[in-house]
Motif scaffolding. Sequence first.
Motif, PDB file in Angstrom:
ATOM      1  N   SER A 202       0.836  -1.224   0.000  1.00  0.00           N
ATOM      2  CA  SER A 202       0.000   0.000   0.000  1.00  0.00           C
ATOM      3  C   SER A 202       0.860   1.260   0.000  1.00  0.00           C
ATOM      4  CB  SER A 202      -0.936   0.018   1.207  1.00  0.00           C
ATOM      5  OG  SER A 202      -1.885  -0.998   1.072  1.00  0.00           O
ATOM      6  N   GLU A 203       2.046   1.182   0.630  1.00  0.00           N
ATOM      7  CA  GLU A 203       2.915   2.368   0.678  1.00  0.00           C
ATOM      8  C   GLU A 203       3.399   2.748  -0.720  1.00  0.00           C
ATOM      9  OE1 GLU A 203       6.160   1.710   3.379  1.00  0.00           O
ATOM     10  OE2 GLU A 203       4.818   1.608   5.121  1.00  0.00           O
ATOM     11  N   LEU A 204       3.503   1.756  -1.614  1.00  0.00           N
ATOM     12  CA  LEU A 204       4.009   2.038  -2.962  1.00  0.00           C
ATOM     13  C   LEU A 204       2.896   2.423  -3.936  1.00  0.00           C
ATOM     14  CD1 LEU A 204       6.856  -0.609  -3.417  1.00  0.00           C
ATOM     15  CD2 LEU A 204       7.054   1.843  -3.005  1.00  0.00           C
ATOM     16  N   VAL A 205       1.661   2.102  -3.588  1.00  0.00           N
ATOM     17  CA  VAL A 205       0.536   2.487  -4.462  1.00  0.00           C
ATOM     18  C   VAL A 205      -0.589   3.091  -3.617  1.00  0.00           C
ATOM     19  CG1 VAL A 205       0.928   0.994  -6.470  1.00  0.00           C
ATOM     20  CG2 VAL A 205      -0.173   0.037  -4.452  1.00  0.00           C
ATOM     21  N   PRO A 206      -0.296   4.172  -2.876  1.00  0.00           N
ATOM     22  CA  PRO A 206      -1.337   4.736  -1.997  1.00  0.00           C
ATOM     23  C   PRO A 206      -2.556   5.203  -2.782  1.00  0.00           C
ATOM     24  CG  PRO A 206       0.562   6.224  -2.157  1.00  0.00           C
ATOM     25  CD  PRO A 206       0.958   4.940  -2.836  1.00  0.00           C
ATOM     26  N   GLU A 207      -2.328   5.615  -4.047  1.00  0.00           N
ATOM     27  CA  GLU A 207      -3.430   6.150  -4.859  1.00  0.00           C
ATOM     28  C   GLU A 207      -4.499   5.089  -5.146  1.00  0.00           C
ATOM     29  OE1 GLU A 207      -0.382   5.603  -5.746  1.00  0.00           O
ATOM     30  OE2 GLU A 207      -0.373   4.364  -7.536  1.00  0.00           O
ATOM     31  N   LEU A 208      -4.136   3.794  -5.021  1.00  0.00           N
ATOM     32  CA  LEU A 208      -5.121   2.747  -5.297  1.00  0.00           C
ATOM     33  C   LEU A 208      -6.010   2.466  -4.082  1.00  0.00           C
ATOM     34  CD1 LEU A 208      -3.046   0.123  -7.339  1.00  0.00           C
ATOM     35  CD2 LEU A 208      -4.584   1.909  -8.173  1.00  0.00           C
ATOM     36  N   ALA A 209      -5.617   2.952  -2.933  1.00  0.00           N
ATOM     37  CA  ALA A 209      -6.382   2.705  -1.689  1.00  0.00           C
ATOM     38  C   ALA A 209      -6.797   1.235  -1.605  1.00  0.00           C
ATOM     39  CB  ALA A 209      -7.589   3.627  -1.623  1.00  0.00           C
ATOM     40  N   LEU A 210      -5.802   0.344  -1.720  1.00  0.00           N
ATOM     41  CA  LEU A 210      -6.106  -1.091  -1.743  1.00  0.00           C
ATOM     42  C   LEU A 210      -6.742  -1.508  -0.417  1.00  0.00           C
ATOM     43  CD1 LEU A 210      -2.815  -2.501  -3.340  1.00  0.00           C
ATOM     44  CD2 LEU A 210      -5.017  -2.090  -4.450  1.00  0.00           C
ATOM     45  N   PRO A 211      -7.743  -2.380  -0.480  1.00  0.00           N
ATOM     46  CA  PRO A 211      -8.410  -2.806   0.759  1.00  0.00           C
ATOM     47  C   PRO A 211      -7.608  -3.921   1.445  1.00  0.00           C
ATOM     48  CG  PRO A 211      -9.467  -3.826  -1.120  1.00  0.00           C
ATOM     49  CD  PRO A 211      -8.355  -2.984  -1.680  1.00  0.00           C
ATOM     50  N   LEU A 212      -6.395  -3.604   1.854  1.00  0.00           N
ATOM     51  CA  LEU A 212      -5.510  -4.616   2.451  1.00  0.00           C
ATOM     52  C   LEU A 212      -5.442  -4.416   3.959  1.00  0.00           C
ATOM     53  CD1 LEU A 212      -2.504  -4.432  -0.052  1.00  0.00           C
ATOM     54  CD2 LEU A 212      -4.347  -6.131   0.010  1.00  0.00           C
ATOM     55  N   GLU A 213      -5.468  -5.526   4.677  1.00  0.00           N
ATOM     56  CA  GLU A 213      -5.245  -5.455   6.122  1.00  0.00           C
ATOM     57  C   GLU A 213      -4.013  -6.285   6.460  1.00  0.00           C
ATOM     58  OE1 GLU A 213      -8.108  -5.893   9.831  1.00  0.00           O
ATOM     59  OE2 GLU A 213      -7.328  -7.820   9.173  1.00  0.00           O
ATOM     60  N   VAL A 214      -3.064  -5.655   7.131  1.00  0.00           N
ATOM     61  CA  VAL A 214      -1.873  -6.380   7.564  1.00  0.00           C
ATOM     62  C   VAL A 214      -2.181  -6.998   8.937  1.00  0.00           C
ATOM     63  CG1 VAL A 214       0.554  -6.166   8.212  1.00  0.00           C
ATOM     64  CG2 VAL A 214      -0.350  -4.846   6.287  1.00  0.00           C
ATOM     65  N   GLU A 215      -2.040  -8.311   9.007  1.00  0.00           N
ATOM     66  CA  GLU A 215      -2.364  -9.020  10.253  1.00  0.00           C
ATOM     67  C   GLU A 215      -1.096  -9.595  10.874  1.00  0.00           C
ATOM     68  OE1 GLU A 215      -5.288 -12.193   9.822  1.00  0.00           O
ATOM     69  OE2 GLU A 215      -4.590 -13.131  11.671  1.00  0.00           O
ATOM     70  N   ARG A 216      -0.883  -9.285  12.124  1.00  0.00           N
ATOM     71  CA  ARG A 216       0.247  -9.872  12.867  1.00  0.00           C
ATOM     72  C   ARG A 216      -0.144 -11.287  13.282  1.00  0.00           C
ATOM     73  NH1 ARG A 216       1.072 -10.889  18.152  1.00  0.00           N
ATOM     74  NH2 ARG A 216       3.154 -10.651  19.044  1.00  0.00           N
ATOM     75  N   THR A 217       0.718 -12.236  12.985  1.00  0.00           N
ATOM     76  CA  THR A 217       0.446 -13.613  13.388  1.00  0.00           C
ATOM     77  C   THR A 217       1.742 -14.221  13.901  1.00  0.00           C
ATOM     78  OG1 THR A 217      -0.483 -15.726  12.650  1.00  0.00           O
ATOM     79  CG2 THR A 217       0.693 -14.462  11.009  1.00  0.00           C
ATOM     80  N   VAL A 218       1.639 -15.249  14.737  1.00  0.00           N
ATOM     81  CA  VAL A 218       2.837 -15.802  15.386  1.00  0.00           C
ATOM     82  C   VAL A 218       2.978 -17.278  15.030  1.00  0.00           C
ATOM     83  CG1 VAL A 218       4.022 -16.205  17.582  1.00  0.00           C
ATOM     84  CG2 VAL A 218       2.547 -14.194  17.321  1.00  0.00           C
ATOM     85  N   GLN A 219       4.203 -17.667  14.713  1.00  0.00           N
ATOM     86  CA  GLN A 219       4.519 -19.081  14.523  1.00  0.00           C
ATOM     87  C   GLN A 219       5.331 -19.546  15.733  1.00  0.00           C
ATOM     88  OE1 GLN A 219       5.413 -19.722  10.009  1.00  0.00           O
ATOM     89  NE2 GLN A 219       6.263 -17.770  10.593  1.00  0.00           N
ATOM     90  N   TYR A 220       4.955 -20.708  16.284  1.00  0.00           N
ATOM     91  CA  TYR A 220       5.628 -21.241  17.484  1.00  0.00           C
ATOM     92  C   TYR A 220       6.251 -22.582  17.141  1.00  0.00           C
ATOM     93  CZ  TYR A 220       2.197 -18.106  19.651  1.00  0.00           C
ATOM     94  OH  TYR A 220       1.420 -17.032  19.983  1.00  0.00           O
ATOM     95  N   TRP A 221       7.404 -22.849  17.719  1.00  0.00           N
ATOM     96  CA  TRP A 221       8.031 -24.162  17.577  1.00  0.00           C
ATOM     97  C   TRP A 221       8.188 -24.765  18.973  1.00  0.00           C
ATOM     98  CZ3 TRP A 221       8.936 -20.077  14.584  1.00  0.00           C
ATOM     99  CH2 TRP A 221       9.075 -20.275  13.203  1.00  0.00           C
ATOM    100  N   PHE A 222       7.733 -26.004  19.117  1.00  0.00           N
ATOM    101  CA  PHE A 222       7.873 -26.706  20.383  1.00  0.00           C
ATOM    102  C   PHE A 222       8.746 -27.942  20.159  1.00  0.00           C
ATOM    103  CE2 PHE A 222       3.820 -24.493  20.475  1.00  0.00           C
ATOM    104  CZ  PHE A 222       3.872 -23.843  21.693  1.00  0.00           C
ATOM    105  N   GLU A 223       9.457 -28.286  21.202  1.00  0.00           N
ATOM    106  CA  GLU A 223      10.245 -29.523  21.125  1.00  0.00           C
ATOM    107  C   GLU A 223       9.264 -30.700  21.077  1.00  0.00           C
ATOM    108  OE1 GLU A 223      13.670 -29.241  23.771  1.00  0.00           O
ATOM    109  OE2 GLU A 223      13.247 -31.352  24.218  1.00  0.00           O
ATOM    110  N   PRO A 224       9.386 -31.609  20.108  1.00  0.00           N
ATOM    111  CA  PRO A 224       8.470 -32.753  20.078  1.00  0.00           C
ATOM    112  C   PRO A 224       8.639 -33.586  21.347  1.00  0.00           C
ATOM    113  CG  PRO A 224       9.704 -32.583  18.022  1.00  0.00           C
ATOM    114  CD  PRO A 224      10.329 -31.620  18.982  1.00  0.00           C
ATOM    115  N   ALA A 225       7.542 -33.994  21.930  1.00  0.00           N
ATOM    116  CA  ALA A 225       7.614 -34.692  23.220  1.00  0.00           C
ATOM    117  C   ALA A 225       6.739 -35.945  23.191  1.00  0.00           C
ATOM    118  CB  ALA A 225       7.148 -33.756  24.328  1.00  0.00           C
TER     119      ALA A 225
END
Length: 376
Positions: A202-225
């Motif tokens: 969106s920063e590179l094409v602000p004129e298009l007013a793209l309907p984009l939502e940036v979502e924060r998401t988390v990836q977790y790694w656990f030791e296999p048990a």
Amino acid sequence: MYDFAVAGLGAVGSATAAELVRRGHSVVGFDRYRPPHTMGSAHSDTRMIREAWYQGSPYVPLVRDAWTRWKRLERRSRRTLLRTAGALMMGPADGRVFAGNPLASVTRPDTGRVSLSVQEVAGHFPWLRPDPGTITIYEPGAAVLALEACLEATLEAAAGADLRFDEPVLEWSASASGVRIGTARAEYRARRLAIAAGAWTSELVPELALPLEVERTVQYWFEPAGAHAPALADGPAWVWELDREGTWYGFPATARGLKAGMHFQAGRGTEVDRVDREVGDSETEALRRLFARYAPGVAGPLVHASVCLYTNTPDENFILDRHPCHPRVVVFAGGSGHAFKFMPVLGALMADLLTDDHPPHDLAPLSLDRFRRGAA
Ligand SMILES: Cc1cc2nc3c(=O)[nH]c(=O)nc-3n(C[C@H](O)[C@H](O)[C@H](O)COP(=O)(O)OP(=O)(O)OC[C@H]3O[C@@H](n4cnc5c(N)ncnc54)[C@H](O)[C@@H]3O)c2cc1C
């Protein structure tokens, strides 16, 4: 003057640059960082490639084309990019995972996909505990892509390009004679420009007013048990919609551990330059509760957690189209948490639009028009 410039060398931009180089063009490519890096949407070991999720949608021919291209890249790069591990789609019959996926077609026998009862899931994968009534489709041919190897192989394929890392595109303009690209270091000229800047688009094409939502998401790694730990590396991956907690996913264990996370969570929209990169204990605990309830005993100590970004469109379909005011500029945006598997075919489609070749796939579902029509 270069033939083409590419802004963003993550999943789609690197594939676009590689394809343009393969077709014999001169290319300059820019990235804000040095991919693979951990600031955007393409990092953290693994991505799923599967077909069942897309049944009946225009993504099926795309995913089949992508498979062929991944295999070709694997051969050419002499790297292991894909590993068949199987994947489970799970959820309530009337939920999001199965919406628009009539079970009869999802389980077509020629694809090997089968429907499993809750008892059969427990028989095949005894560490998983679906609730009664959970619908499960098993796709044995689904695979896991080795993300960083995929990006590295693609960037190697693009090595004939002038690749400029740690050099963000700050501005661009287009005229009848070409495009001008401005960075903090220099000004560049090309005949045409591809913009594939992921969460920053969106920063590179602000004129298009793209309907984009940036979502924060988390990836977790656990030791296999537990007793099942040795089997966790073999598979399957899962996408599992739960009645109350949302949709979570898991991957076969890698050398780093057993990776899991939440898919699409409401209220996680953020600004790309203000993303909280810290992962709180309460977030990790929420995932631990899911393991305790639905896959008890397999998640040992937390090994690592990493913030990743989804860039979502309202309908979760990508945007791949020419800029409506500047036909020399082609934009990809809105990976919506599922674009990685399509990376080589999306790169080829970007290249088709840039070179005025006829794309072999229907791009209407990915057009910018669909939002403009909605706005009218
Ligand atoms: C946790 C998680 C799990 C996922 N799981 C899957 C999965 O299993 N299967 C699947 O198919 N997909 C999956 N995805 C989605 C997939 O990874 C993304 O859709 C895909 O990476 C989007 O590609 P992109 O090229 O748009 O963005 P990116 O890959 O993020 O690339 C954008 C690039 O643009 C660069 N950039 C930004 N601004 C500028 C600028 N001004 N100038 C130059 N460069 C710039 C960035 O540095 C970045 O390298 C997942 C995503 C996440 C976050």
